[in-house]
Motif scaffolding. Sequence first.
Motif, PDB file in Angstrom:
ATOM      1  N   SER A 168     -10.604 -13.652 -11.774  1.00  0.00           N
ATOM      2  CA  SER A 168     -11.854 -14.322 -11.405  1.00  0.00           C
ATOM      3  C   SER A 168     -12.972 -13.336 -11.084  1.00  0.00           C
ATOM      4  O   SER A 168     -14.149 -13.711 -11.086  1.00  0.00           O
ATOM      5  CB  SER A 168     -11.622 -15.227 -10.183  1.00  0.00           C
ATOM      6  N   LEU A 169     -12.614 -12.090 -10.821  1.00  0.00           N
ATOM      7  CA  LEU A 169     -13.611 -11.075 -10.472  1.00  0.00           C
ATOM      8  C   LEU A 169     -14.291 -10.488 -11.705  1.00  0.00           C
ATOM      9  O   LEU A 169     -15.267  -9.737 -11.570  1.00  0.00           O
ATOM     10  CB  LEU A 169     -12.957  -9.965  -9.654  1.00  0.00           C
ATOM     11  N   GLY A 170     -13.764 -10.789 -12.886  1.00  0.00           N
ATOM     12  CA  GLY A 170     -14.396 -10.326 -14.107  1.00  0.00           C
ATOM     13  C   GLY A 170     -13.942  -8.945 -14.528  1.00  0.00           C
ATOM     14  O   GLY A 170     -13.019  -8.357 -13.951  1.00  0.00           O
ATOM     15  N   PRO A 171     -14.614  -8.372 -15.540  1.00  0.00           N
ATOM     16  CA  PRO A 171     -14.167  -7.101 -16.124  1.00  0.00           C
ATOM     17  C   PRO A 171     -14.291  -5.896 -15.208  1.00  0.00           C
ATOM     18  O   PRO A 171     -13.730  -4.837 -15.513  1.00  0.00           O
ATOM     19  CB  PRO A 171     -15.074  -6.952 -17.350  1.00  0.00           C
ATOM     20  N   SER A 172     -15.004  -6.032 -14.096  1.00  0.00           N
ATOM     21  CA  SER A 172     -15.129  -4.887 -13.182  1.00  0.00           C
ATOM     22  C   SER A 172     -13.878  -4.668 -12.347  1.00  0.00           C
ATOM     23  O   SER A 172     -13.750  -3.637 -11.681  1.00  0.00           O
ATOM     24  CB  SER A 172     -16.328  -5.066 -12.251  1.00  0.00           C
ATOM     25  N   ALA A 173     -12.947  -5.626 -12.363  1.00  0.00           N
ATOM     26  CA  ALA A 173     -11.705  -5.510 -11.585  1.00  0.00           C
ATOM     27  C   ALA A 173     -10.537  -5.251 -12.516  1.00  0.00           C
ATOM     28  O   ALA A 173     -10.359  -5.947 -13.516  1.00  0.00           O
ATOM     29  CB  ALA A 173     -11.458  -6.767 -10.778  1.00  0.00           C
ATOM     30  N   SER A 174      -9.738  -4.229 -12.200  1.00  0.00           N
ATOM     31  CA  SER A 174      -8.594  -3.853 -13.018  1.00  0.00           C
ATOM     32  C   SER A 174      -7.314  -3.952 -12.196  1.00  0.00           C
ATOM     33  O   SER A 174      -7.306  -3.618 -11.009  1.00  0.00           O
ATOM     34  CB  SER A 174      -8.745  -2.417 -13.533  1.00  0.00           C
ATOM     35  N   LEU A 175      -6.236  -4.374 -12.836  1.00  0.00           N
ATOM     36  CA  LEU A 175      -4.937  -4.468 -12.186  1.00  0.00           C
ATOM     37  C   LEU A 175      -3.948  -3.571 -12.911  1.00  0.00           C
ATOM     38  O   LEU A 175      -3.766  -3.680 -14.119  1.00  0.00           O
ATOM     39  CB  LEU A 175      -4.440  -5.920 -12.216  1.00  0.00           C
ATOM     40  N   HIS A 176      -3.333  -2.662 -12.148  1.00  0.00           N
ATOM     41  CA  HIS A 176      -2.255  -1.835 -12.686  1.00  0.00           C
ATOM     42  C   HIS A 176      -0.967  -2.233 -11.975  1.00  0.00           C
ATOM     43  O   HIS A 176      -0.801  -1.968 -10.774  1.00  0.00           O
ATOM     44  CB  HIS A 176      -2.533  -0.346 -12.464  1.00  0.00           C
ATOM     45  N   LEU A 177      -0.078  -2.890 -12.701  1.00  0.00           N
ATOM     46  CA  LEU A 177       1.192  -3.326 -12.128  1.00  0.00           C
ATOM     47  C   LEU A 177       2.240  -2.235 -12.259  1.00  0.00           C
ATOM     48  O   LEU A 177       2.387  -1.627 -13.322  1.00  0.00           O
ATOM     49  CB  LEU A 177       1.677  -4.591 -12.829  1.00  0.00           C
ATOM     50  N   VAL A 178       2.964  -2.016 -11.168  1.00  0.00           N
ATOM     51  CA  VAL A 178       4.028  -1.010 -11.153  1.00  0.00           C
ATOM     52  C   VAL A 178       5.359  -1.748 -11.131  1.00  0.00           C
ATOM     53  O   VAL A 178       5.721  -2.369 -10.117  1.00  0.00           O
ATOM     54  CB  VAL A 178       3.887  -0.081  -9.931  1.00  0.00           C
ATOM     55  N   SER A 179       6.062  -1.696 -12.225  1.00  0.00           N
ATOM     56  CA  SER A 179       7.290  -2.459 -12.385  1.00  0.00           C
ATOM     57  C   SER A 179       8.334  -2.109 -11.331  1.00  0.00           C
ATOM     58  O   SER A 179       8.615  -0.930 -11.087  1.00  0.00           O
ATOM     59  CB  SER A 179       7.865  -2.215 -13.781  1.00  0.00           C
ATOM     60  N   GLU A 180       8.859  -3.149 -10.683  1.00  0.00           N
ATOM     61  CA  GLU A 180       9.962  -3.046  -9.726  1.00  0.00           C
ATOM     62  C   GLU A 180       9.595  -2.343  -8.420  1.00  0.00           C
ATOM     63  O   GLU A 180      10.474  -2.086  -7.588  1.00  0.00           O
ATOM     64  CB  GLU A 180      11.174  -2.329 -10.350  1.00  0.00           C
ATOM     65  N   ALA A 181       8.323  -2.042  -8.187  1.00  0.00           N
ATOM     66  CA  ALA A 181       7.930  -1.373  -6.935  1.00  0.00           C
ATOM     67  C   ALA A 181       7.605  -2.405  -5.864  1.00  0.00           C
ATOM     68  O   ALA A 181       7.104  -3.498  -6.149  1.00  0.00           O
ATOM     69  CB  ALA A 181       6.726  -0.470  -7.176  1.00  0.00           C
ATOM     70  N   ASP A 182       7.872  -2.041  -4.595  1.00  0.00           N
ATOM     71  CA  ASP A 182       7.527  -2.920  -3.481  1.00  0.00           C
ATOM     72  C   ASP A 182       6.171  -2.505  -2.901  1.00  0.00           C
ATOM     73  O   ASP A 182       5.416  -1.746  -3.520  1.00  0.00           O
ATOM     74  CB  ASP A 182       8.627  -2.914  -2.416  1.00  0.00           C
ATOM     75  N   HIS A 183       5.833  -3.002  -1.718  1.00  0.00           N
ATOM     76  CA  HIS A 183       4.519  -2.732  -1.132  1.00  0.00           C
ATOM     77  C   HIS A 183       4.319  -1.249  -0.827  1.00  0.00           C
ATOM     78  O   HIS A 183       3.187  -0.767  -0.789  1.00  0.00           O
ATOM     79  CB  HIS A 183       4.353  -3.554   0.157  1.00  0.00           C
ATOM     80  N   SER A 184       5.412  -0.530  -0.614  1.00  0.00           N
ATOM     81  CA  SER A 184       5.349   0.911  -0.351  1.00  0.00           C
ATOM     82  C   SER A 184       5.529   1.737  -1.621  1.00  0.00           C
ATOM     83  O   SER A 184       5.665   2.955  -1.547  1.00  0.00           O
ATOM     84  CB  SER A 184       6.427   1.297   0.672  1.00  0.00           C
ATOM     85  N   PHE A 185       5.561   1.072  -2.773  1.00  0.00           N
ATOM     86  CA  PHE A 185       5.786   1.705  -4.077  1.00  0.00           C
ATOM     87  C   PHE A 185       7.167   2.353  -4.162  1.00  0.00           C
ATOM     88  O   PHE A 185       7.362   3.340  -4.862  1.00  0.00           O
ATOM     89  CB  PHE A 185       4.669   2.699  -4.412  1.00  0.00           C
TER      90      PHE A 185
END
Length: 225
Positions: free
Chosen positions: A180-197
């Motif tokens: 919803s924030l548009g193209p200025s917001a990017s998400l990099h998902l880290v597979s299998e990582a928790d909140h502490s990575f």
Amino acid sequence: MNALVSQKLAIETGNAGAVSALLIHPAGARACFVFAHGAGAGMTHPFMETFATGLGERGIATLRYQFPYMEKGSRRPDAPAVAHAAVRAAVAEAGSACPGLPLIAGGKSFGGRMTSQAQAMTPLPGVTGLAFLGFPLHPAGKPSSDRARHLAEVKVPMLFMQGTRDKLAELALLEPVIASLGPSASLHLVSEADHSFHVLARSGRNDREVLDEILDAFVEWAGAI
């Protein structure tokens, strides 16, 4: 490669007094990350130190700093107004310590959220983007996107680096928020990582590999903006 040295600084935050800070400024730095800590651990936590060192090795300066409550040894995070004042003071200090460098602000969990709130209220001088290492969208076990409402008021690029096992940011809620924030917001998902990575052994990776992944993602995004 020259060893990276942390320079100790003191930052006046206003009514809450002075807080400690650590500056790593590698030769030829391309930007400076104003790096706030999470709610439960200060700027010298191993994750903070390792991430700051990794950015320094990749040509990004960092200014880590304490929130006033952490400086005083309290476990209770500061009220938002106090935290926002600390964010603004740290950004101003980074601008003075790294003249001419673009500033990126943000941090780990609580620190990132306090930074985005401050930016949403009044843009932080010199800040060209925000980066979050585990944005705390909601408390564990209490899914909600209420904490993201202010993000619509942020007018600079944002990078969200999130583990897919992060219990403070269910992806079913986080992904629509970022979209919803548009193209200025990017998400990099880290597979299998928790909140502490942190990743489990069964993932086939270790925490050092995950750290390198998010460091490289940060540097690539910073270069693009």
